[in-house]
Design a protein around this motif. Sequence first.
Motif, PDB file in Angstrom:
ATOM      1  N   VAL A 183      12.869   2.065 -21.708  1.00 26.50           N
ATOM      2  CA  VAL A 183      13.737   2.459 -22.826  1.00 26.50           C
ATOM      3  C   VAL A 183      13.989   1.250 -23.718  1.00 26.50           C
ATOM      4  N   THR A 184      14.914   0.402 -23.319  1.00 32.35           N
ATOM      5  CA  THR A 184      15.178  -0.830 -24.067  1.00 32.35           C
ATOM      6  C   THR A 184      15.952  -1.785 -23.168  1.00 32.35           C
ATOM      7  N   PRO A 185      15.669  -3.082 -23.252  1.00 37.36           N
ATOM      8  CA  PRO A 185      16.434  -4.048 -22.458  1.00 37.36           C
ATOM      9  C   PRO A 185      17.767  -4.416 -23.095  1.00 37.36           C
ATOM     10  N   HIS A 186      17.962  -4.023 -24.346  1.00 34.89           N
ATOM     11  CA  HIS A 186      19.146  -4.441 -25.076  1.00 34.89           C
ATOM     12  C   HIS A 186      20.371  -3.626 -24.665  1.00 34.89           C
ATOM     13  N   PHE A 187      21.414  -4.322 -24.272  1.00 37.02           N
ATOM     14  CA  PHE A 187      22.698  -3.730 -23.912  1.00 37.02           C
ATOM     15  C   PHE A 187      22.619  -2.834 -22.685  1.00 37.02           C
ATOM     16  N   VAL A 188      21.567  -2.945 -21.891  1.00 34.78           N
ATOM     17  CA  VAL A 188      21.481  -2.127 -20.686  1.00 34.78           C
ATOM     18  C   VAL A 188      22.592  -2.487 -19.701  1.00 34.78           C
ATOM     19  N   LEU A 189      23.072  -3.736 -19.746  1.00 26.39           N
ATOM     20  CA  LEU A 189      24.067  -4.196 -18.784  1.00 26.39           C
ATOM     21  C   LEU A 189      25.426  -3.522 -18.959  1.00 26.39           C
ATOM     22  N   VAL A 190      25.663  -2.848 -20.085  1.00 27.68           N
ATOM     23  CA  VAL A 190      26.965  -2.226 -20.293  1.00 27.68           C
ATOM     24  C   VAL A 190      27.046  -0.829 -19.694  1.00 27.68           C
ATOM     25  N   LEU A 191      25.952  -0.299 -19.187  1.00 25.99           N
ATOM     26  CA  LEU A 191      25.947   1.041 -18.615  1.00 25.99           C
ATOM     27  C   LEU A 191      26.372   0.995 -17.152  1.00 25.99           C
ATOM     28  N   LEU A 192      27.103   1.995 -16.712  1.00 20.15           N
ATOM     29  CA  LEU A 192      27.638   2.002 -15.345  1.00 20.15           C
ATOM     30  C   LEU A 192      26.564   1.812 -14.282  1.00 20.15           C
ATOM     31  N   PRO A 193      25.424   2.536 -14.317  1.00 21.25           N
ATOM     32  CA  PRO A 193      24.428   2.328 -13.255  1.00 21.25           C
ATOM     33  C   PRO A 193      23.949   0.882 -13.150  1.00 21.25           C
ATOM     34  N   ALA A 194      23.968   0.144 -14.264  1.00 22.59           N
ATOM     35  CA  ALA A 194      23.522  -1.247 -14.233  1.00 22.59           C
ATOM     36  C   ALA A 194      24.516  -2.153 -13.521  1.00 22.59           C
ATOM     37  N   CYS A 195      25.735  -1.669 -13.273  1.00 23.27           N
ATOM     38  CA  CYS A 195      26.778  -2.476 -12.631  1.00 23.27           C
ATOM     39  C   CYS A 195      26.996  -2.104 -11.165  1.00 23.27           C
ATOM     40  N   LEU A 196      26.199  -1.176 -10.657  1.00 23.62           N
ATOM     41  CA  LEU A 196      26.438  -0.683  -9.306  1.00 23.62           C
ATOM     42  C   LEU A 196      26.266  -1.750  -8.237  1.00 23.62           C
ATOM     43  N   ASP A 197      25.413  -2.761  -8.497  1.00 17.86           N
ATOM     44  CA  ASP A 197      25.214  -3.787  -7.473  1.00 17.86           C
ATOM     45  C   ASP A 197      26.508  -4.548  -7.203  1.00 17.86           C
ATOM     46  N   MET A 198      27.300  -4.802  -8.244  1.00 20.35           N
ATOM     47  CA  MET A 198      28.545  -5.540  -8.052  1.00 20.35           C
ATOM     48  C   MET A 198      29.581  -4.703  -7.303  1.00 20.35           C
ATOM     49  N   PHE A 199      29.746  -3.449  -7.692  1.00 20.03           N
ATOM     50  CA  PHE A 199      30.704  -2.587  -6.999  1.00 20.03           C
ATOM     51  C   PHE A 199      30.286  -2.355  -5.545  1.00 20.03           C
ATOM     52  N   ALA A 200      29.000  -2.133  -5.325  1.00 20.56           N
ATOM     53  CA  ALA A 200      28.521  -1.907  -3.956  1.00 20.56           C
ATOM     54  C   ALA A 200      28.710  -3.142  -3.092  1.00 20.56           C
ATOM     55  N   THR A 201      28.536  -4.327  -3.676  1.00 22.38           N
ATOM     56  CA  THR A 201      28.749  -5.560  -2.927  1.00 22.38           C
ATOM     57  C   THR A 201      30.193  -5.663  -2.459  1.00 22.38           C
ATOM     58  N   GLY A 202      31.125  -5.265  -3.329  1.00 20.03           N
ATOM     59  CA  GLY A 202      32.530  -5.258  -2.915  1.00 20.03           C
ATOM     60  C   GLY A 202      32.782  -4.307  -1.769  1.00 20.03           C
ATOM     61  N   ALA A 203      32.153  -3.119  -1.796  1.00 22.46           N
ATOM     62  CA  ALA A 203      32.314  -2.165  -0.695  1.00 22.46           C
ATOM     63  C   ALA A 203      31.741  -2.725   0.596  1.00 22.46           C
ATOM     64  N   ILE A 204      30.604  -3.406   0.511  1.00 20.93           N
ATOM     65  CA  ILE A 204      30.006  -4.018   1.703  1.00 20.93           C
ATOM     66  C   ILE A 204      30.952  -5.053   2.290  1.00 20.93           C
ATOM     67  N   LEU A 205      31.589  -5.833   1.427  1.00 17.60           N
ATOM     68  CA  LEU A 205      32.546  -6.828   1.934  1.00 17.60           C
ATOM     69  C   LEU A 205      33.707  -6.146   2.630  1.00 17.60           C
ATOM     70  N   ARG A 206      34.179  -5.024   2.094  1.00 18.84           N
ATOM     71  CA  ARG A 206      35.295  -4.315   2.729  1.00 18.84           C
ATOM     72  C   ARG A 206      34.910  -3.847   4.126  1.00 18.84           C
ATOM     73  N   ILE A 207      33.671  -3.443   4.314  1.00 18.35           N
ATOM     74  CA  ILE A 207      33.219  -2.983   5.621  1.00 18.35           C
ATOM     75  C   ILE A 207      33.028  -4.145   6.586  1.00 18.35           C
ATOM     76  N   THR A 208      32.527  -5.263   6.089  1.00 16.05           N
ATOM     77  CA  THR A 208      32.037  -6.331   6.974  1.00 16.05           C
ATOM     78  C   THR A 208      32.906  -7.579   6.992  1.00 16.05           C
ATOM     79  N   GLU A 209      34.047  -7.591   6.314  1.00 15.45           N
ATOM     80  CA  GLU A 209      34.780  -8.853   6.133  1.00 15.45           C
ATOM     81  C   GLU A 209      35.192  -9.502   7.457  1.00 15.45           C
ATOM     82  N   HIS A 210      35.351  -8.721   8.518  1.00 10.08           N
ATOM     83  CA  HIS A 210      35.745  -9.292   9.801  1.00 10.08           C
ATOM     84  C   HIS A 210      34.561  -9.493  10.748  1.00 10.08           C
ATOM     85  N   HIS A 211      33.373  -9.237  10.276  1.00 12.58           N
ATOM     86  CA  HIS A 211      32.196  -9.457  11.103  1.00 12.58           C
ATOM     87  C   HIS A 211      32.015 -10.967  11.320  1.00 12.58           C
TER      88      HIS A 211
END
Length: 371
Positions: A183-211
């Motif tokens: 499609v286009t590389p311009h402004f792709v970072l502002v779309l929600l699916p492009a930010c899922l790695d950051m939100f998912a990383t936070g969820a992983i930390l919530r699961i594993t923080e005491h590991h």
Amino acid sequence: MTPSSTASPASPLLYRPTLNGLRAIAVWLVVLGHWTRLPFPVGEMGRITFFVLSGYLISGIIWKQQVHPGAPAGWGRRLRTFYARRVLRILPPYYLALALGAALPLATLHEYPGWFVLPFSNVLFYRLQHWGEGVGHYWTMAVDEQFYLVWPLLLGLLGRRVGAFLVVAMAGLLFRIGWSAWVTPHFVLVLLPACLDMFATGAILRITEHHPRVQALARGHWVLLAWAVWVVIWGLTHLIGPEQQEIWLLTYTSLGSVAGFLTLAWVLRAPDADYTPRTGFLLHPALQWVGRRSYGCYLYHLLLPVFLQRAVFRLFPATQANGLAWREFWLGPLPTVLVLTPLLLAMAAASWAWLEAPLERWKNRFDYARA
């Protein structure tokens, strides 16, 4: 690290003052990045940290309060409570900031008001392919609000499986790559699916923080190393050429998510009562004060440069002797920071005292029903 696929958060979410200190640092990285326009993306370090923190905190609330589909009976009612609390915390201060921006006035707000009233300013900027004056930062708030809408459903679907969230994080990276290629590389970072790695990383930390393995990595030197690698990769990609810079734009949030994960793990590892050299500086009263008011700092920080620019242009007309020189001076990075910092802190303090703190007390009246 391969925690059990059925691992669950080991403790309830508690108020952590150290997170306020981290919020203060993160928001001022963003503020200074925007005000000074440094070539190095210092503001992105703050933004990535905030998104990972959102993933951690919101996932914890959803799991603790059982507000996702498939939770025990009454989850729909608890989900409504979740949204009511989010709305009270976020939207009234945001709408006040929009009203001030409209009064300034800001052209983008007047031309496209509906995109800001509803949480879709990120989609607007993607469509326009440019930022609006004084309102460009609101795309992150739109993404956050869209995240609140979909995350309970996603957590109900995925459960508490680390592997599933690693797939979500990878999906964010693959979305950026695929969208940029087809499609286009311009402004792709502002779309929600492009930010899922950051939100998912936070969820992983919530699961594993005491590991034990996460605890072993929750050290200051690993945090510094992770961010140093992020900085080195930025330097290498920007020294070699434009093609490598595109690679950076596609991957830097995923790389930063790792650093954000380690940063939060390091902050969360220390007991808040211990004022240790390791994380005790986050409990400093100044950082705690700013951290509680970090939302107001973020809301208003891009309105103020517009106000300053218009004031300077009026005070020093181009027709006046040395007018252009005075404009250049007062709009330089250092004068901008020195002039606007006390103004921003005053606005954030007023927002907290007269709006956010009362809303916080009102929000706490909305209790979650017992499962």
